[in-house]
Design an enzyme around this catalytic site. Structure first.
Site, mmCIF file in Angstrom:
data_model
loop_
_atom_site.group_PDB
_atom_site.id
_atom_site.type_symbol
_atom_site.label_atom_id
_atom_site.label_comp_id
_atom_site.label_asym_id
_atom_site.label_seq_id
_atom_site.Cartn_x
_atom_site.Cartn_y
_atom_site.Cartn_z
ATOM 1 N N CYS A 1 31.909 24.379 48.381
ATOM 2 C CA CYS A 1 33.002 24.276 49.348
ATOM 3 C C CYS A 1 32.679 25.171 50.537
ATOM 4 O O CYS A 1 32.012 26.193 50.393
ATOM 5 C CB CYS A 1 34.355 24.641 48.742
ATOM 6 S SG CYS A 1 34.663 26.383 48.495
ATOM 7 N N CYS B 1 29.496 37.313 50.759
ATOM 8 C CA CYS B 1 29.462 37.780 49.370
ATOM 9 C C CYS B 1 28.354 38.822 49.185
ATOM 10 O O CYS B 1 27.415 38.894 49.975
ATOM 11 C CB CYS B 1 29.212 36.615 48.420
ATOM 12 S SG CYS B 1 30.512 35.361 48.438
ATOM 13 N N CYS C 1 32.712 28.060 44.130
ATOM 14 C CA CYS C 1 33.750 27.462 44.958
ATOM 15 C C CYS C 1 34.800 28.538 45.198
ATOM 16 O O CYS C 1 34.674 29.670 44.711
ATOM 17 C CB CYS C 1 34.360 26.249 44.258
ATOM 18 S SG CYS C 1 35.262 25.149 45.357
#
Length: 280
Positions: free
Chosen positions: A199, A207, A123
């Site tokens: 989320c 990432c 998250c």
């Protein structure tokens, strides 16, 4: 086919068009409105429209009208054709010439081995949703899974309402702490088998690539931390989040991992996110 591959590669050679494609790939199988795509990538609405039109015309993404909104999603068949055109056709199907990570394209897709799986919930803050998911998986089906959670934010703290709610349901919160995702990219980090973003903000972030190519899923839901109203109303939001995550995790843990290959497992993970979201 070669002309189509060339055209698609030309479309993706533009950095910002590629950024749009990568965002939709990260959010697959979700459909995103044009406005959200523009906001995430900090593009003007008119500029985003031009990029989305080019990607749609190339067949790399699909477009669907929902009332007044245009929704976009990645076209996985087209994405696979691009990858296959580069690494399968060019290599003539020889596994010794293709990069190891593309071995699945050559039919070497085996079921997930029977073992204890490492599961990471991600998250933005690692203060509520991901912490709740980690706790549920660890204490409900911890015999088959090792649960972790982390946030993309540099620093965060456990939300007191989340901790209170977990205690009220009889969970042990002594092991919980807020963690940054960087902990799971180090040399000593556990090898992750599954990554679930809970989320939209975390799912939208670009990432670093996970070692070992874990199966990933997006189980986005509203942030209970942002709930307004009285303390009782805020507590209700956390209990609702707990219920939604519990449904997803129980469905996930019930999958027949020993009989599913990676492709089938990925489809199951995506379906769990869609079906449970529709039930909420």
């Amino acid at each position: 086919m070669e002309s189509l591959l060339t055209d698609r590669l030309a479309i993706l050679s533009h950095p910002q068009r590629l950024a749009v494609f990568r965002l939709l790939m990260r959010r697959c199988p979700d459909e995103l409105p044009a406005g959200e795509i523009a906001d995430v990538l900090q593009l003007k609405a008119s500029t985003a429209s031009v990029y989305l039109s080019a990607l749609t015309q190339a067949g790399l993404i699909s477009q669907r009208r929902d009332a007044t909104r245009l929704l976009y999603a990645v076209n996985l068949d087209a994405a696979r054709e691009v990858v296959a055109g580069l690494f399968v056709d060019c290599c003539r199907g020889r596994a010794d010439l293709c990069p190891p990570q593309f071995s699945d394209l050559l039919g070497n897709i085996s079921p997930m081995a029977h073992k204890t799986f490492n599961v990471l919930f991600v998250c933005s803050g690692n203060s509520a949703r991901s912490i709740i998911a980690e706790t549920i998986l660890r204490e409900r089906v911890g015999d088959r899974f090792t649960a972790y959670s982390a946030g993309t934010a540099h620093r965060s703290e456990l939300n007191p309402f989340a901790v209170e709610m977990l205690k009220s349901k009889g969970h042990d919160v002594s092991l919980l702490r807020s963690k940054n995702i960087a902990e799971f990219h180090g040399a000593d980090a556990p090898r992750i088998d599954f990554v679930f973003t809970v989320c939209d903000h975390a799912a939208n972030e670009d990432c670093p690539t996970w070692p070992g190519q874990p199966v990933s899923g997006h189980w986005g839901m509203p942030d209970p931390v942002k709930a307004d109203g009285t303390d009782a109303e805020k507590r209700l939001a956390f209990h609702q989040t707990y219920g939604a995550l519990h449904n997803r995790i129980m469905a996930f843990s019930a999958l027949s991992f020993e009989n599913l290959n990676r492709v089938s497992l990925q489809k199951c993970v995506d379906e769990i996110g869609k079906e449970t979201a529709n039930q909420e």
